[in-house]
Every structure is written in C-alpha cells, then in structure tokens.
Design a protein around this motif. Structure first.
Motif, PDB file in Angstrom:
ATOM      1  N   UNK A  14       0.840  -1.208   0.000  1.00  0.00           N
ATOM      2  CA  UNK A  14       0.000   0.000   0.000  1.00  0.00           C
ATOM      3  C   UNK A  14       0.877   1.261   0.000  1.00  0.00           C
ATOM      4  N   UNK A  15       1.966   1.225   0.799  1.00  0.00           N
ATOM      5  CA  UNK A  15       2.834   2.405   0.863  1.00  0.00           C
ATOM      6  C   UNK A  15       3.579   2.616  -0.462  1.00  0.00           C
ATOM      7  N   UNK A  16       4.038   1.516  -1.057  1.00  0.00           N
ATOM      8  CA  UNK A  16       4.754   1.648  -2.342  1.00  0.00           C
ATOM      9  C   UNK A  16       3.791   2.198  -3.405  1.00  0.00           C
ATOM     10  N   UNK A  17       2.608   1.585  -3.477  1.00  0.00           N
ATOM     11  CA  UNK A  17       1.646   1.994  -4.520  1.00  0.00           C
ATOM     12  C   UNK A  17       1.192   3.433  -4.304  1.00  0.00           C
ATOM     13  N   UNK A  18       0.984   3.800  -3.053  1.00  0.00           N
ATOM     14  CA  UNK A  18       0.534   5.156  -2.771  1.00  0.00           C
ATOM     15  C   UNK A  18       1.575   6.175  -3.261  1.00  0.00           C
ATOM     16  N   UNK A  19       2.862   5.839  -3.048  1.00  0.00           N
ATOM     17  CA  UNK A  19       3.949   6.737  -3.504  1.00  0.00           C
ATOM     18  C   UNK A  19       3.933   6.818  -5.030  1.00  0.00           C
ATOM     19  N   UNK A  20       3.714   5.670  -5.680  1.00  0.00           N
ATOM     20  CA  UNK A  20       3.710   5.667  -7.157  1.00  0.00           C
ATOM     21  C   UNK A  20       2.491   6.421  -7.693  1.00  0.00           C
ATOM     22  N   UNK A  80      -7.427  12.049   8.821  1.00  0.00           N
ATOM     23  CA  UNK A  80      -8.178  10.803   8.867  1.00  0.00           C
ATOM     24  C   UNK A  80      -9.488  10.954   8.110  1.00  0.00           C
ATOM     25  N   UNK A  81      -9.737  10.104   7.154  1.00  0.00           N
ATOM     26  CA  UNK A  81     -10.979  10.197   6.391  1.00  0.00           C
ATOM     27  C   UNK A  81     -11.868   9.012   6.761  1.00  0.00           C
ATOM     28  N   UNK A  82     -13.169   9.282   6.843  1.00  0.00           N
ATOM     29  CA  UNK A  82     -14.086   8.229   7.301  1.00  0.00           C
ATOM     30  C   UNK A  82     -14.322   7.175   6.226  1.00  0.00           C
ATOM     31  N   UNK A  83     -14.744   7.617   5.048  1.00  0.00           N
ATOM     32  CA  UNK A  83     -15.236   6.647   4.058  1.00  0.00           C
ATOM     33  C   UNK A  83     -14.072   5.929   3.374  1.00  0.00           C
ATOM     34  N   UNK A 127     -13.373   4.274  -8.706  1.00  0.00           N
ATOM     35  CA  UNK A 127     -13.798   3.969  -7.331  1.00  0.00           C
ATOM     36  C   UNK A 127     -13.096   4.891  -6.339  1.00  0.00           C
ATOM     37  N   UNK A 128     -11.796   5.080  -6.531  1.00  0.00           N
ATOM     38  CA  UNK A 128     -11.043   5.917  -5.585  1.00  0.00           C
ATOM     39  C   UNK A 128     -11.515   7.363  -5.651  1.00  0.00           C
ATOM     40  N   UNK A 129     -11.770   7.870  -6.845  1.00  0.00           N
ATOM     41  CA  UNK A 129     -12.229   9.260  -6.971  1.00  0.00           C
ATOM     42  C   UNK A 129     -13.618   9.416  -6.339  1.00  0.00           C
ATOM     43  N   UNK A 130     -14.470   8.401  -6.511  1.00  0.00           N
ATOM     44  CA  UNK A 130     -15.813   8.460  -5.901  1.00  0.00           C
ATOM     45  C   UNK A 130     -15.681   8.511  -4.374  1.00  0.00           C
ATOM     46  N   UNK A 131     -14.854   7.634  -3.806  1.00  0.00           N
ATOM     47  CA  UNK A 131     -14.710   7.619  -2.337  1.00  0.00           C
ATOM     48  C   UNK A 131     -14.091   8.935  -1.857  1.00  0.00           C
ATOM     49  N   UNK A 132     -13.146   9.455  -2.632  1.00  0.00           N
ATOM     50  CA  UNK A 132     -12.509  10.732  -2.264  1.00  0.00           C
ATOM     51  C   UNK A 132     -13.544  11.860  -2.235  1.00  0.00           C
ATOM     52  N   UNK A 133     -14.342  11.955  -3.302  1.00  0.00           N
ATOM     53  CA  UNK A 133     -15.359  13.029  -3.362  1.00  0.00           C
ATOM     54  C   UNK A 133     -16.402  12.838  -2.264  1.00  0.00           C
ATOM     55  N   UNK A 134     -16.790  11.586  -2.000  1.00  0.00           N
ATOM     56  CA  UNK A 134     -17.780  11.342  -0.937  1.00  0.00           C
ATOM     57  C   UNK A 134     -17.240  11.835   0.406  1.00  0.00           C
ATOM     58  N   UNK A 158      -6.926   1.468  -1.226  1.00  0.00           N
ATOM     59  CA  UNK A 158      -6.442   2.227  -0.063  1.00  0.00           C
ATOM     60  C   UNK A 158      -5.257   3.108  -0.471  1.00  0.00           C
ATOM     61  N   UNK A 159      -4.360   2.553  -1.306  1.00  0.00           N
ATOM     62  CA  UNK A 159      -3.195   3.330  -1.748  1.00  0.00           C
ATOM     63  C   UNK A 159      -3.621   4.527  -2.589  1.00  0.00           C
ATOM     64  N   UNK A 160      -4.618   4.330  -3.432  1.00  0.00           N
ATOM     65  CA  UNK A 160      -5.110   5.443  -4.263  1.00  0.00           C
ATOM     66  C   UNK A 160      -5.725   6.515  -3.381  1.00  0.00           C
ATOM     67  N   UNK A 161      -6.476   6.074  -2.351  1.00  0.00           N
ATOM     68  CA  UNK A 161      -7.089   7.051  -1.443  1.00  0.00           C
ATOM     69  C   UNK A 161      -6.016   7.813  -0.669  1.00  0.00           C
ATOM     70  N   UNK A 162      -4.977   7.090  -0.208  1.00  0.00           N
ATOM     71  CA  UNK A 162      -3.872   7.766   0.499  1.00  0.00           C
ATOM     72  C   UNK A 162      -3.269   8.834  -0.414  1.00  0.00           C
ATOM     73  N   UNK A 163      -3.133   8.491  -1.709  1.00  0.00           N
ATOM     74  CA  UNK A 163      -2.505   9.436  -2.641  1.00  0.00           C
ATOM     75  C   UNK A 163      -3.382  10.673  -2.876  1.00  0.00           C
ATOM     76  N   UNK A 164      -4.731  10.489  -2.841  1.00  0.00           N
ATOM     77  CA  UNK A 164      -5.648  11.652  -3.020  1.00  0.00           C
ATOM     78  C   UNK A 164      -5.626  12.539  -1.784  1.00  0.00           C
TER      79      UNK A 164
END
Ligand code: BTN
Length: 344
Positions: free
Chosen positions: A8-14, A87-90, A255-262, A75-81
């Motif tokens: 997750x940490x590697x992917x989030x950085x990428x 701390x984000x709920x959704x 999916x990640x953009x939807x969760x981010x906007x939510x 999760x990595x995509x959300x961390x990157x956004x």
C-alpha cells in the motif's frame, strides 16, 4: 511490517507521483522496510498485473495497473488523493468480494455486528443486486462498480434526504472529473448521461425514533458495459460510461475518486453545512423548471413543475393548482415535451 501495508505504501507513492518516476530512495523512506523487502514487493506487485518501468537513475514509474478491484490498491489510491493525510471516514476499511448476493445485505450484517462507519464493501458481481422500488439491479462481473458504504451520520431522520443528495452530487462530480462526460442528476438519486441512467443509489436507513442508527448507501455505477450487455428492457433507460464516451475506464481509478469526493462532501453535512451540496445539486439537476410526474408505489401520482430542492434535500414541486408540494419519496419522471415546447 505486513506485506500488504508495504504494498500500500509503495503503490501510494507511485500513484501520488502522477506518471513520473519515483527515486528508489523515496520509495524506501516512505515504507520503513529493508531494500531487499521493497525489491521483493515490487516484483510481487508486477506479478499482480501492474506494469512498472524501472530506470537506473530516475527510479520507478507506474505505467499501468490492473482493472481488478483490490483493497490495498484502493487504499493506496485514497492515500494518494488525501494530501492533507487527515483521517478520512469513508474507505477506512475496504472489503472486496468476488461475488455476493447484494453488497447492501453484507453491510446490513456488518452494521448489526456493530462495525464503525466508513466500511466499504465492493463485489465484482452480485447475484441479487437490488434497486429502488423492489427492482433488481443488473450487476455483471467486472463491468461496473457495485458497492455499499456503512455510515453513521449524526443527523435526524428528517434530514436523511440530505444524505441522498450529497451522495448523488459527490458521485456525479467524481464521474465527471474522471470521464469528462457531461452528467446530470434526477431527484432523488439517479445520475444520467444523455437522459439515460449510468448510476443508481439505494439508501437504506436503520432508525431508532428520530435518530439514524446507520445508513446503508448502495451504489451501482455502469462503467464498462457494452450496449449488448444490457438486458433488452434496460436499453432505452440505462447506459454505461464506456457506451457514452466510446472508451473504457479504469474501475479502481473511478472507485477511488468516488470515495474521495464522498469524503469531501460528507464532512460538510457532518458540520451541518448543506449550502454547497444544495448549490451543486441545482447546477446538475435535469428536471428543474420542467414538468414532471411523481409516482408512488401505492399508485398515487402528482404532476407539477420541479421548482427547487429544500434545505433538507426534499423536492419542491409547484402543482397545477399553484400549491408548492414538498416531496420526500416517489419516483420522478420528466414529462415528454410536445414538439411545440421543444421548439421554444
Ligand atoms: C436504483 O434503483 O437506482 C438503485 C440501484 C442501486 C444498486 C446498487 S449496486 C450495489 C448495491 N447493492 C445492491 O444490491 N444495490 C446497490
């Protein structure tokens, strides 16, 4: 540290490097694992279907990622956004099923077991996907995003339509950001492209007195369905993002953009601020100022002009006798315009 956390940490950085190379030292400092372990995990990531380009000087670049839904990837995509790292709920916990009856059923089970809010359950396919008004929801494998979210908002049942409004607006924004398509919303929670449904939302509430114990927000987004993959009876009323844009989209990116906007929108109603959601709704609504019919399940009907959304998310309709009705349930359809009206 567990391997999935390192991945997750590697992917989030990428993902946060947005198509640029990331120096190996940066990856190493971001994931508190030995160099040997990181190399091992990078090899494993490639085996999962990610394509990485490695340059001796510039480091590693993510060229493409698989279209399968994977919890660590999302999760990595959300961390990157989430640049503020607050701390984000959704999406604080994400579970993915290859197949289930209905993700709403799964969320009901978790909610009753006392799971905290923010849990998101995706299924690659559903065998008993449910829509509003007792309809079924077509959920073929890996063609869409079929998922449900557990929320425990601190609002009373009267304001529950706000939740529906914010979900619809947040998803419409996310889908427009990624696809560039022009989308519209129809009360209470449909997202349309060229008048056909691309996304439906089913909010199921568990209440105690005036309070919401939990909200089960089920979301179905038709992403990469081809026209021939829709059942014949849906062809005139439903469409997919791919069918409209003429090209397919990455489901995990959507999916990640939807969760981010939510998450961005959900904070607003937690702070009792509905004005931005309200303004966004008015911008996207396709019925405002138009003649509509509302039908209820008991067969009643009401005709009028869709006039506004009230501060709690109910639809305000001016009826033929000039009264303003406040609508909190029912199905809205746009009246067919006569040729004369269309000319105006
Ligand atoms: C509608 O009728 O417009 C609402 C459709 C909601 C479908 C989604 S798919 C994921 C979740 N699980 C379900 O069974 N239904 C919702």
């Amino acid at each position: 540290m567990e391997n999935n956390l390192i991945d997750r940490q590697i992917l989030s950085r990428l993902y946060s490097s947005r198509n640029r190379h990331v120096l190996m030292d940066e990856i190493l400092s971001g994931c508190k694992a030995s160099e040997a372990t990181v190399h091992e995990r990078l090899a494993m990531i490639c085996q999962l279907g990610y394509v990485l380009e490695t340059h001796p000087q510039y480091g590693v670049k993510l060229q493409s990622s698989p279209d399968d839904l994977m919890a660590d990837d999302l999760a990595a995509r959300l961390d990157a956004c989430n640049e503020s790292k607050s701390l984000k709920a959704i999406g604080n916990k994400i579970i993915i099923f290859e197949k289930t009856s209905s993700t709403n059923d799964v969320i009901h089970r978790f909610a009753k077991e006392g799971h905290s809010e923010g849990l998101v359950v995706f299924a690659e396919s559903q065998t008993g996907g449910r829509g509003r008004h007792g309809r079924s929801w077509h959920s073929p494998p890996k063609r869409g995003l079929w998922f449900s979210i557990l929320l425990r908002p601190d609002i009373d049942t009267l304001s529950a339509p706000r939740l529906t409004t914010l979900t619809t607006v947040a998803i419409a924004r996310a889908l427009m950001n990624i696809t560039g398509l022009k989308l519209q919303v129809k009360w209470p929670n449909d997202i349309l492209c060229q008048g056909k449904k691309v996304c439906g939302i089913l909010v199921e509430l568990s209440t105690q007195g005036e309070k919401i114990q939990y909200a089960n927000v089920g979301i179905g987004i038709n992403v990469n369905l081809k026209r021939k993959e829709f059942p014949a009876e849906l062809l005139d009323i439903a469409t997919s993002l791919e069918a409209e844009a003429g090209s397919s989209f990455s489901r995990p990116a959507l999916a990640a953009e939807v969760l981010h906007q939510l998450n961005q929108f959900y904070v607003l109603i937690q702070n009792d601020d509905f004005s931005y959601v309200h303004a966004q709704w008015l911008e996207l609504d396709c019925t405002l100022g138009q003649p509509i019919t509302i039908k209820w399940t008991d067969g009643r009907k009401l005709r009028g002009i869709a006039s506004n959304l009230d501060p709690d998310g109910a639809l305000l309709v001016r009826t033929d006798d000039g009264m303003m009705e406040r609508i909190t349930a029912g199905e809205v359809s746009l009246e067919k315009q006569s040729a004369g009206n269309q000319m105006k």
